[in-house]
Write a protein that holds these residues in place. Structure first.
Motif, PDB file in Angstrom:
ATOM      1  N   SER A  49      20.415  16.786  23.684  1.00 52.76           N
ATOM      2  CA  SER A  49      19.603  17.706  22.881  1.00 52.76           C
ATOM      3  C   SER A  49      18.165  17.791  23.392  1.00 52.76           C
ATOM      4  N   ARG A  50      17.633  16.685  23.893  1.00 59.20           N
ATOM      5  CA  ARG A  50      16.265  16.727  24.434  1.00 59.20           C
ATOM      6  C   ARG A  50      16.163  17.707  25.588  1.00 59.20           C
ATOM      7  N   GLU A  51      17.118  17.639  26.501  1.00 60.91           N
ATOM      8  CA  GLU A  51      17.102  18.567  27.634  1.00 60.91           C
ATOM      9  C   GLU A  51      17.345  20.002  27.173  1.00 60.91           C
ATOM     10  N   PHE A  52      18.325  20.155  26.275  1.00 58.07           N
ATOM     11  CA  PHE A  52      18.699  21.512  25.847  1.00 58.07           C
ATOM     12  C   PHE A  52      17.557  22.188  25.098  1.00 58.07           C
ATOM     13  N   ILE A  53      16.931  21.460  24.165  1.00 56.63           N
ATOM     14  CA  ILE A  53      15.874  22.062  23.348  1.00 56.63           C
ATOM     15  C   ILE A  53      14.682  22.455  24.222  1.00 56.63           C
ATOM     16  N   LYS A  54      14.405  21.627  25.222  1.00 57.98           N
ATOM     17  CA  LYS A  54      13.295  21.952  26.121  1.00 57.98           C
ATOM     18  C   LYS A  54      13.577  23.238  26.886  1.00 57.98           C
ATOM     19  N   HIS A  60      13.574  30.998  25.164  1.00 58.32           N
ATOM     20  CA  HIS A  60      13.541  31.786  23.919  1.00 58.32           C
ATOM     21  C   HIS A  60      12.182  31.607  23.242  1.00 58.32           C
ATOM     22  N   PRO A  61      11.135  32.182  23.816  1.00 58.75           N
ATOM     23  CA  PRO A  61       9.794  31.997  23.230  1.00 58.75           C
ATOM     24  C   PRO A  61       9.667  32.599  21.839  1.00 58.75           C
ATOM     25  N   GLY A  62      10.507  33.564  21.508  1.00 66.77           N
ATOM     26  CA  GLY A  62      10.406  34.204  20.203  1.00 66.77           C
ATOM     27  C   GLY A  62      11.292  33.578  19.147  1.00 66.77           C
ATOM     28  N   SER A  63      11.889  32.424  19.411  1.00 65.77           N
ATOM     29  CA  SER A  63      12.771  31.786  18.435  1.00 65.77           C
ATOM     30  C   SER A  63      11.962  31.231  17.277  1.00 65.77           C
ATOM     31  N   SER A  64      12.667  30.876  16.212  1.00 64.68           N
ATOM     32  CA  SER A  64      11.998  30.457  14.984  1.00 64.68           C
ATOM     33  C   SER A  64      11.576  28.999  14.994  1.00 64.68           C
ATOM     34  N   GLY A  65      11.682  28.318  16.145  1.00 67.54           N
ATOM     35  CA  GLY A  65      11.166  26.965  16.221  1.00 67.54           C
ATOM     36  C   GLY A  65      12.227  25.923  16.494  1.00 67.54           C
ATOM     37  N   LEU A  66      11.905  24.677  16.137  1.00 69.41           N
ATOM     38  CA  LEU A  66      12.757  23.541  16.456  1.00 69.41           C
ATOM     39  C   LEU A  66      14.108  23.615  15.734  1.00 69.41           C
ATOM     40  N   LYS A  67      14.123  24.140  14.532  1.00 62.28           N
ATOM     41  CA  LYS A  67      15.356  24.206  13.768  1.00 62.28           C
ATOM     42  C   LYS A  67      16.404  25.069  14.471  1.00 62.28           C
ATOM     43  N   ALA A  68      16.000  26.219  14.962  1.00 62.90           N
ATOM     44  CA  ALA A  68      16.927  27.109  15.659  1.00 62.90           C
ATOM     45  C   ALA A  68      17.401  26.488  16.973  1.00 62.90           C
ATOM     46  N   ALA A  69      16.486  25.825  17.688  1.00 68.26           N
ATOM     47  CA  ALA A  69      16.857  25.190  18.950  1.00 68.26           C
ATOM     48  C   ALA A  69      17.851  24.045  18.721  1.00 68.26           C
ATOM     49  N   SER A  74      23.399  21.903  18.883  1.00 69.90           N
ATOM     50  CA  SER A  74      24.591  21.376  18.202  1.00 69.90           C
ATOM     51  C   SER A  74      25.824  22.210  18.517  1.00 69.90           C
ATOM     52  N   ASP A  75      25.679  23.531  18.505  1.00 69.46           N
ATOM     53  CA  ASP A  75      26.814  24.410  18.817  1.00 69.46           C
ATOM     54  C   ASP A  75      27.265  24.228  20.262  1.00 69.46           C
ATOM     55  N   ALA A  76      26.305  24.074  21.171  1.00 76.07           N
ATOM     56  CA  ALA A  76      26.666  23.898  22.580  1.00 76.07           C
ATOM     57  C   ALA A  76      27.361  22.557  22.806  1.00 76.07           C
ATOM     58  N   TRP A  77      26.917  21.537  22.109  1.00 72.84           N
ATOM     59  CA  TRP A  77      27.517  20.196  22.260  1.00 72.84           C
ATOM     60  C   TRP A  77      28.976  20.188  21.800  1.00 72.84           C
ATOM     61  N   LYS A  78      29.259  20.892  20.725  1.00 71.78           N
ATOM     62  CA  LYS A  78      30.631  20.931  20.202  1.00 71.78           C
ATOM     63  C   LYS A  78      31.586  21.639  21.156  1.00 71.78           C
ATOM     64  N   LEU A  79      31.075  22.566  21.943  1.00 71.82           N
ATOM     65  CA  LEU A  79      31.921  23.322  22.860  1.00 71.82           C
ATOM     66  C   LEU A  79      32.102  22.628  24.209  1.00 71.82           C
ATOM     67  N   MET A  80      31.366  21.571  24.445  1.00 71.92           N
ATOM     68  CA  MET A  80      31.454  20.878  25.736  1.00 71.92           C
ATOM     69  C   MET A  80      32.701  20.015  25.803  1.00 71.92           C
ATOM     70  N   SER A  81      33.276  19.935  26.990  1.00 71.38           N
ATOM     71  CA  SER A  81      34.447  19.093  27.218  1.00 71.38           C
ATOM     72  C   SER A  81      34.003  17.644  27.423  1.00 71.38           C
ATOM     73  N   PRO A  82      34.924  16.683  27.291  1.00 70.92           N
ATOM     74  CA  PRO A  82      34.549  15.283  27.549  1.00 70.92           C
ATOM     75  C   PRO A  82      33.996  15.063  28.951  1.00 70.92           C
TER      76      PRO A  82
END
Length: 609
Positions: A49-54, A60-69, A74-82
């Motif tokens: 998550s640290r790498e992804f959020i950064k 996405h400079p126009g995103s609503s902040g840390l919550k959206a990131a 979380s959604d990307a992590w669930k879709l990742m394979s082992p």
């Protein structure tokens, strides 16, 4: 300006408050000192998550902040394979190892609990097993859980389990009993419980949407899946995929890896989405990993009940610690689960009390082939040291101490030490040539040939043409039941079995459910038909033979052979001169299929027919 002078009562009140304030400040300091400890390392999700959020915030400079990131991470992590998660899992494991090596070891919290609380309930599972239909039992066997059908004991010996838990080293994964450290491995789980100790890891995580339908089917809540609901579903005669899932969930929740809760974890649904690959998992490793995890949580005070398969610990102790002499050891049966019913356990507990309690027996791991980790499946290279009580041997390449030659290690090569008329070559003991297949006997030069000629660990080859496995007959039995479970037929002694051989099939492997012994139904071709016989896959030197009955029918006519199995250490390509049944081509079906009835008797006495 008026100066207020405090009254005597007020002064007394302030003095009384001072110690309280002092204590309060001291307690705050203590709390701060407790918080100075190094923070626990982050898990794999945090590293990701640290790498992804950064990266997400930068793109996405126009995103609503840390919550959206964080939500996107979380959604990307669930879709990742082992495999994709492995990078972050490895990084977290490395950081965690450095943390453990740098921080001082903390003593576990003492527990005063004298009564064992556990959800491991073999009796509850046994009640369900007794109601299964033949089709359901076949489904259980197809998943690699056939050994569970041989469960015989109903209750845990809780005093023994508590005693073992106190001596269970979860870091080393070993039992420290009887003055020895006995390592536990997935192979021990296979020997004791009959579950495969090879295959791919069981992964109980993944995207939630994949198991959404299954969660609804089992009414899964955040608390889990109801065990009683599973019992109701298993009461139905259905033996398809739904039964397989319900059965595995029930076995996991009541025996193999129960948690502190009565319900079954819904995360198990992740590896049950495809029931056709259940037999490919490494259940031995999964059971041991969960047992270590649950016992660790119990010791940390995170749960009052003890999770994990405590029955495995109990039976493992019975098998690796003998309460009688070595000459009275019973032969090891596979799996050991079959050997322990209520009567056998009660008798064992009685013997333990006669010795003064648990731990009074003798560790017999090497003799039983369990509790040795990987060494149990490799050659035993240790040899018995020879103590020579004389000092006149000038040319002996060993050191002399106080007039005696102490603890002389001898290797497997033949060596001779002379002193006048004395020769020690015949007394030199080395390992058997079948040591790599499990033999731990130490033999000298005189008895070596006789021993190796009749050694029960002589190598046997897997009868399947595309497999190069070689091992003792016992190792071959374990190999075949775990790797080639779908390439043969399971049978019971003394019970007729209907089998079919296709036009191009020359062999059919038969494996006994009681002891895992392997037999080979061989089909050869003559000018007028097929010749058939049954061999036992074991060393040719073994004297034991099995009586068998082989029959073929066509209408009102029938052909039958009653004979004894011949012993061969593998597949039989060329028939030796022995008894066989000749079946004319006219007995074959239109497609060339040959139908037979086979019966192999547990006794070598034909009168038992």
């Amino acid at each position: 300006m008026t100066t207020l002078v405090p009254s005597e009562a007020n002064l007394h009140l302030e003095k009384r408050k001072e110690p309280e304030n002092g204590d309060s400040e001291g307690s705050r300091k203590k709390k701060k000192k407790r918080q100075v400890r190094a923070p626990r390392p982050a898990c794999s999700w945090v590293h990701f998550s640290r790498e992804f959020i950064k990266e997400y915030s930068a793109s996405h400079p126009g995103s609503s902040g840390l919550k959206a990131a964080t939500k996107a991470a979380s959604d990307a992590w669930k879709l990742m394979s082992p495999e994709e998660k492995e990078k972050y899992t490895t990084r977290a494991r490395e950081v965690w190892d450095k943390y453990l090596s740098a921080s001082p070891a903390r003593a576990p919290k003492p527990r005063r609990q004298a009564k064992l609380v556990t959800r491991c309930s073999p009796g509850r599972l046994l009640n369900v097993l007794q109601r299964l239909t033949p089709d359901q039992k076949d489904s259980v066997k197809s998943m690699g859980f056939g050994s569970i059908l041989g469960l015989r004991c109903r209750t845990l010996r809780r005093s023994l389990c508590l005693w073992l838990l106190e001596r269970f080293n979860t870091v080393r994964r070993s039992l420290e009993i009887c003055g020895e450290r006995i390592p536990l491995s997935p192979q021990d789980v296979e020997l004791v419980m009959g579950l495969a100790a090879s295959g791919k890891d069981v992964v109980n995580s993944g995207p939630d949407d994949i198991i959404l339908e299954l969660r609804q089917k089992y009414n899964a809540t955040n608390q889990g899946i109801s065990v009683r609901l599973l019992e109701e579903q298993l009461a139905a005669p259905e033996a398809g995929d739904d039964f397989k899932r319900s059965f595995v969930l029930y076995v996991l929740g009541t025996l193999l890896c129960p948690t502190a809760r009565l319900d079954v974890s819904p995360t198990f649904l992740h590896f049950l989405t495809n029931v056709d690959v259940i037999h490919q998992y490494n259940w031995g490793k999964f059971l041991l990993d969960r047992l270590v995890r649950e016992v660790s949580r119990y010791r940390q005070g995170k749960q009052r009940a003890v999770g994990g398969c405590l029955l495995f610990l109990q039976l493992f102790y019975y098998e690796c610690v003998a309460v009688r002499g070595l000459h009275e050891l019973a032969p090891v049966s596979f799996p050991c689960l079959y050997s322990w019913g209520e009567e056998e356990i009660s008798e064992r507990e009685k013997q333990e009390k006669e010795l003064g309690g648990y731990g009074g027996g003798e560790v017999v791991c090497k003799e039983r082939g369990i509790g040795m980790g990987l060494r149990g499946y490799k050659s035993q290279t240790e040899v018995t040291p020879i103590r020579v009580m004389a000092s006149q041997f000038e040319h002996c390449p060993i050191q002399e101490q106080d007039g005696h030659l102490e603890n002389v290690p001898i290797n497997d090569q033949e060596s001779t030490v002379f002193s006048g008329e004395i020769t020690f070559a015949d007394s030199i003991r080395g390992t058997c040539r079948n040591a790599e297949y499990g033999c731990i006997e130490l033999v000298d030069r005189v008895t070596r040939n006789d021993h190796e000629e009749f050694c029960i660990y002589a190598p046997c080859a897997c009868p399947l043409r595309n497999c190069n496995f070689v091992g003792s007959s016992r190792q071959l039995s374990l190999h075949f039941s775990s790797k080639h479970w779908d390439s043969g037929r399971r049978f019971q002694y003394d019970c007729p079995l209907h089998v079919s051989l296709g036009k191009n099939e020359t062999h059919l492997v038969l494996q006994a459910e009681q002891d895992g012994a392997l037999f080979l139904l061989n089909k050869g071709t003559e000018s007028i038909g097929h010749n058939l016989m049954i061999t036992c896959i074991c060393p040719s030197s073994l004297q034991e033979q099995f009586f068998y009955d082989l029959a073929s029918e066509r209408g009102s006519s029938s052909l039958r052979l009653k004979s004894y199995t011949q012993n061969f250490p593998g597949r039989v390509d060329d028939f030796p001169p022995t008894d066989f049944l000749l079946v004319p081509f006219s007995y074959l079906s239109a497609s060339g299929q040959l139908d037979l009835e086979v019966c192999i008797w547990s006794s070598n006495d034909p009168s038992t027919e």
